[in-house]
Structure formats: C-alpha cells, structure tokens
Design an enzyme around this catalytic site. Sequence first.
Site, short mmCIF file in Angstrom:
data_model
loop_
_atom_site.label_atom_id
_atom_site.label_comp_id
_atom_site.label_asym_id
_atom_site.label_seq_id
_atom_site.Cartn_x
_atom_site.Cartn_y
_atom_site.Cartn_z
N HIS A 420 0.83 -1.21 0.00
CA HIS A 420 0.00 0.00 0.00
C HIS A 420 0.87 1.26 0.00
O HIS A 420 0.45 2.31 0.49
CB HIS A 420 -0.92 0.01 1.23
CG HIS A 420 -1.95 -1.09 1.22
ND1 HIS A 420 -2.67 -1.45 2.33
CD2 HIS A 420 -2.38 -1.89 0.21
CE1 HIS A 420 -3.51 -2.43 2.01
NE2 HIS A 420 -3.34 -2.73 0.73
C1 LIG Z 1 -0.42 -7.11 -5.62
C2 LIG Z 1 -1.11 -5.91 -5.05
C3 LIG Z 1 -2.26 -6.10 -4.28
C4 LIG Z 1 -2.92 -4.98 -3.74
N1 LIG Z 1 -4.13 -5.16 -3.12
C5 LIG Z 1 -4.86 -4.07 -2.74
C6 LIG Z 1 -6.18 -4.21 -2.25
O1 LIG Z 1 -6.76 -5.31 -2.21
N2 LIG Z 1 -6.83 -3.08 -1.83
C7 LIG Z 1 -6.25 -1.85 -1.88
O2 LIG Z 1 -6.88 -0.87 -1.47
N3 LIG Z 1 -5.02 -1.69 -2.42
C8 LIG Z 1 -4.33 -2.76 -2.86
N4 LIG Z 1 -3.11 -2.59 -3.45
C9 LIG Z 1 -2.62 -1.22 -3.63
C10 LIG Z 1 -3.32 -0.47 -4.77
O3 LIG Z 1 -3.62 -1.35 -5.84
C11 LIG Z 1 -2.40 0.66 -5.23
O4 LIG Z 1 -2.13 1.50 -4.12
C12 LIG Z 1 -2.97 1.51 -6.35
O5 LIG Z 1 -3.44 0.71 -7.41
C13 LIG Z 1 -1.88 2.47 -6.83
O6 LIG Z 1 -2.38 3.30 -7.85
P1 LIG Z 1 -1.39 4.29 -8.61
O7 LIG Z 1 -2.19 4.90 -9.69
O8 LIG Z 1 -0.71 5.15 -7.61
O9 LIG Z 1 -0.24 3.36 -9.23
P2 LIG Z 1 -0.37 2.12 -10.22
O10 LIG Z 1 -1.77 1.61 -10.26
O11 LIG Z 1 0.70 1.17 -9.81
O12 LIG Z 1 -0.06 2.74 -11.66
C14 LIG Z 1 1.20 3.14 -12.11
C15 LIG Z 1 1.24 2.91 -13.61
O13 LIG Z 1 2.31 3.65 -14.16
C16 LIG Z 1 3.00 2.86 -15.09
N5 LIG Z 1 4.36 3.37 -15.17
C17 LIG Z 1 5.33 3.32 -14.21
N6 LIG Z 1 6.44 3.92 -14.63
C18 LIG Z 1 6.18 4.38 -15.88
C19 LIG Z 1 6.95 5.09 -16.84
N7 LIG Z 1 8.21 5.45 -16.58
N8 LIG Z 1 6.39 5.38 -18.04
C20 LIG Z 1 5.10 5.03 -18.32
N9 LIG Z 1 4.34 4.34 -17.44
C21 LIG Z 1 4.87 4.03 -16.23
C22 LIG Z 1 2.92 1.44 -14.54
O14 LIG Z 1 3.13 0.48 -15.53
C23 LIG Z 1 1.49 1.45 -13.97
O15 LIG Z 1 0.54 1.03 -14.93
C24 LIG Z 1 -2.40 -3.67 -3.96
C25 LIG Z 1 -1.24 -3.50 -4.72
C26 LIG Z 1 -0.59 -4.60 -5.27
C27 LIG Z 1 0.64 -4.38 -6.10
#
Ligand SMILES: Cc1cc2nc3c(=O)[nH]c(=O)nc-3n(C[C@H](O)[C@H](O)[C@H](O)COP(=O)(O)OP(=O)(O)OC[C@H]3O[C@@H](n4cnc5c(N)ncnc54)[C@H](O)[C@@H]3O)c2cc1C
Length: 482
Positions: A420
């Site tokens: 998280h």
């Molecule tokens: C295995 C797992 C299980 C989880 N389970 C839960 C749950 O059950 N409940 C909950 O509340 N939270 C859960 N979480 C946490 C939650 O999913 C994340 O906190 C949330 O999805 C993060 O969103 P974000 O948009 O910040 O990042 P992300 O959703 O990680 O998105 C980042 C995106 O940016 C892209 N990216 C990265 N670097 C670059 C670059 N240089 N150029 C172009 N693209 C790039 C990546 O490929 C990715 O698609 C879990 C996380 C994981 C990994």
Amino acid sequence: MSTARAVDVIVVGGGSCGSVVAARLSEDPSCSVMLLEAGSGFGSLGDVPQDILDARILPIGPQSAWVDTYLAELTPTLTRTVARGRVLGGSGAVNGGYFIRARPTDFDAWPKSWSFDDVLPYYRKLENDTDFSGSFHGEAGPMPVSRVAENSRSPITEMFVDAAHSAGFADDSDKNSPVSAGGVGPVPRNIFRGVRTNAAVAYLLPALSRTNLTVVDGARVLAVTFDGMKASGVTVARGQSVEHLKAERVVLCAGAVRTPQLLMLSGVGPVRHLVEKGVSVKIDHPRVGRGFSDHPEVGVYYQVSDAEAGESPLEAVLHVDDLEIRPYSVPFDRMIPGLENGDPMIGVGLMRPESRGDITLRTADPCDTPFVRYRYLETESDRSALSAGLDVVGEMIGGVAPLATVVGDPLLGRLGTSLHLSGSCAMGDDSSVLDDSCRVRGIDGLYVLDTSAFPVVPTRGPHATAIMLAERGADIMRGTVA
Ligand SMILES: Cc1cc2nc3c(=O)[nH]c(=O)nc-3n(C[C@H](O)[C@H](O)[C@H](O)COP(=O)(O)OP(=O)(O)OC[C@H]3O[C@@H](n4cnc5c(N)ncnc54)[C@H](O)[C@@H]3O)c2cc1C
C-alpha cells in the site's frame, strides 16, 4: 530521436490514477490528452486477459507479464521482492480487490482543502455501490462496489466471523460509512460477479473512441523535459526509439515507486543525492522519495482441513484499534500462478504505522529499479502494536478447532508488506513536494496525481482513495472542483 506535435496534457502511467485522470480530462473535447503506459494495453473488454479480470487469481507471480518487481528492504535484515502493476489498469489490475474508503479522521493529516467533506462527493462519484445507497454512497459511478453476501461466504470467512463475534467484537456491516466504528464485517470490493474491475476497464475503455484521447502502451517515460522552470513534455522510449513529446501540462501517475524515481531522474529531488548519482539538478526538493508509509503485515499461518476457497481473497475483515485483521479466504500463495503452495493465513496489518521509508536512485539509468527501504518495526510502538494483533488472533482462533493449529513463531520471519506504499512525493506543508493542487512546487505545469501524493497512507487500503484523488485532481486541473 524525433519531436512530435504538442498536446495539452501528457499523463504518465495508465494505472489506477492515470486511467481516471486521462478519461476525466478528455471529457472536454477541446483538451487533447495523451496517456503513456509502460506496460501492455488493450482496446476493449474482450481483449483484457482473463487473469486480470478473474478475482480469484493474483497475477503477480514470477512469470507474470503484468508486473514490475523490485527488491525492497523491509528491515535491514529482511529483503523481499515486491510487485506493482505494469499494465493498463496498473496495480489495480492485479490487486486483491479490497476497495474501502479511508476513515474521515485520516484526512486530518491532509491539507485543509482535502477535508473529508471535500472528498466525500468524489468517493460517491467514483462508485456504483450495489449494497448501500443514501447520502454517503454512490449509485452511478464507474467502479462497482459489492460485498460477499452472508450466505455466500467461504467456510474460512464464516469461521473467522463467528470467532470474532464470540470474542465480543461488534458487527460492522458498512465499512464505507463515515460512522463505522470498527468491528467485523464484509469488505467492500471492486469485484462484481467474480470480475475484478480496474480503473482502465471502468474509465478508460469507454473513453477510447474520443478523438482527443490517445493511449500509447509499451511507452516508458524516461524523464520530464523543461523549458526554464516549466514542464514542456517528456522523453519516452518505445521499443528501440526514443522521442521527445511536447505538452502544456504533464501529470505523473507512475505510482508511488516510479513517480519519485522519474522526478529524480528529471533533476527534481534532494540535491546532494542527485549530484552523487550524476543527475543534473533542476530544483532541490529534499522530500522527493522521502517519508513514505505503508502497512506492515504479519502472517499467522494455520492448518485447516480442506476448506473450499472463496470468490475473492478477502471477504471480511476485523478492525480493532489501528489493526486490520485479514482472514484470507484462500491461502495467499495459491492465488498466485507459479507459487500455488502455502498455508492458510490470517494477516495482521498495522494501519497507522510510525515507520517511514525512502526511495532513492541506485543509478541514473531509467531502466534500473530504485532502492526502496521501508524501515518496518523500527519503533517499539509499531512492534508492540503488531504483537498485540497477534495476541488477538491467537485468542480468537485458539477457540476454533479447525483453525487452532498456528504454525511458525517469530514476528520478523512472518513480516511482509501490504503493498500500500503511499506518500513518496506528498502534498502537505510549505516544504512538501506538492501544493494542495498536487502541483510540484517551483515548477509550472507539472502535477503528481497518484498514491505518491497522499500525505500518509490511509488507515484502510489505498485503492478507493487513489481513485478519489485522481477524480478530484482532474477536477482541480479543469478548474471545476466541487
Ligand atoms: C499485488 C497488489 C495487491 C494490492 N491489493 C490491494 C487491495 O486489495 N486493496 C487496496 O486498497 N489496495 C491494494 N493494493 C494497492 C493499490 O492497488 C495501489 O495502491 C494503487 O493501485 C496504486 O495506484 P497508482 O495509480 O498510484 O499506481 P499504479 O496503479 O501502480 O499505476 C502506475 C502505472 O504507471 C506505469 N508506469 C510506471 N512507470 C512508468 C513510466 N516510466 N512510463 C510510463 N508508465 C509508467 C505502470 O506500468 C502502472 O501502470 C495492492 C497493490 C498490489 C501491487
């Protein structure tokens, strides 16, 4: 290397937040939006791979094409490989499907303009809650929210809920209600009829026909480019080619690990660290990558005679003080293709940890993973809170014969992370990386809208709050914030 025409907004990363930001900003036909995603993409629901949609699978195993992995130091003596989504939909495409709001008091740590009253309309806007309605819930949003009905719970969940009741814990049927006082109850999930719905499916696919929205997959952004102290675009690698793309505004949504890395690679970060790594400095930002938080989790493994698996990994949870006790309805490893072994486990998550970690560059190579150091269990208070959680579980399941045999002992050996990670480029006071509009201080036209921007990890799972932040952040950028 080539230079393409300018768009109004480049969104870096099509994960949980980036999908929402690109879809919402492109609702205005006069705003051209380009979304760049490092991982694979898909053009329709029919193209989305089954292991991304099936809530019984966690596609984060050693062979997964949908994740980015990196070595993380949980404590100085404990290193783990940690995964994050690298696919359209991001970590939300591969996660546990537990979709719960932060508590109202969590927003006491956020800037004043992000009070619970300010964010509640966005929590409502994002969801279609199939179980609850009324002034606290949404009925028309893109993300489905549902709970496993009492009569459909797996035997493991059933035994756990009964044990919690016998131990005197209250029922907590609506964990998304602002007046929920803790106790045991069903988890709100972004799962409906067995399908895990990520933000790319919910927001982006329906928007793909817009002529002002371009989504490019397999496009890894290497750095932000600048014109003086204004962001002017990005440098992006696609296959063997490297391009400079121009934009009026750049929004970083690369997630809480890659966003601080990208800022540092672009010269925005702690000056001494950048110089040490040979990165030319744009602006000194001492708190980029510093002070993140996450929920440590200690697993209580037990033996059970063959119990049928649930429809999703987590059907109910118990909240006691700052602890979240998670009776996984199926042994965690068995949901991960490529692992498939493992004992059943109850997770004890510390939801208001004192520990703070940091993310630093290993090298100035954008292909390298950054170094993630959690510093879990450094304080006596975190250690004793987790130990108290283990006692609660021990007492509860000690009385339930099929769950009674607890395997394993020491706290450290069973320590993991909830995945998280939040707050690695936080908004907050005047010295924080971001202002309360999620703009990088000192640079024009550069925003961070992902879990990096949280001031601190919420005391519940972050996914619903991530999408709320992206919804509200898009409105801030459009000047239409409620
Ligand atoms: C295995 C797992 C299980 C989880 N389970 C839960 C749950 O059950 N409940 C909950 O509340 N939270 C859960 N979480 C946490 C939650 O999913 C994340 O906190 C949330 O999805 C993060 O969103 P974000 O948009 O910040 O990042 P992300 O959703 O990680 O998105 C980042 C995106 O940016 C892209 N990216 C990265 N670097 C670059 C670059 N240089 N150029 C172009 N693209 C790039 C990546 O490929 C990715 O698609 C879990 C996380 C994981 C990994």
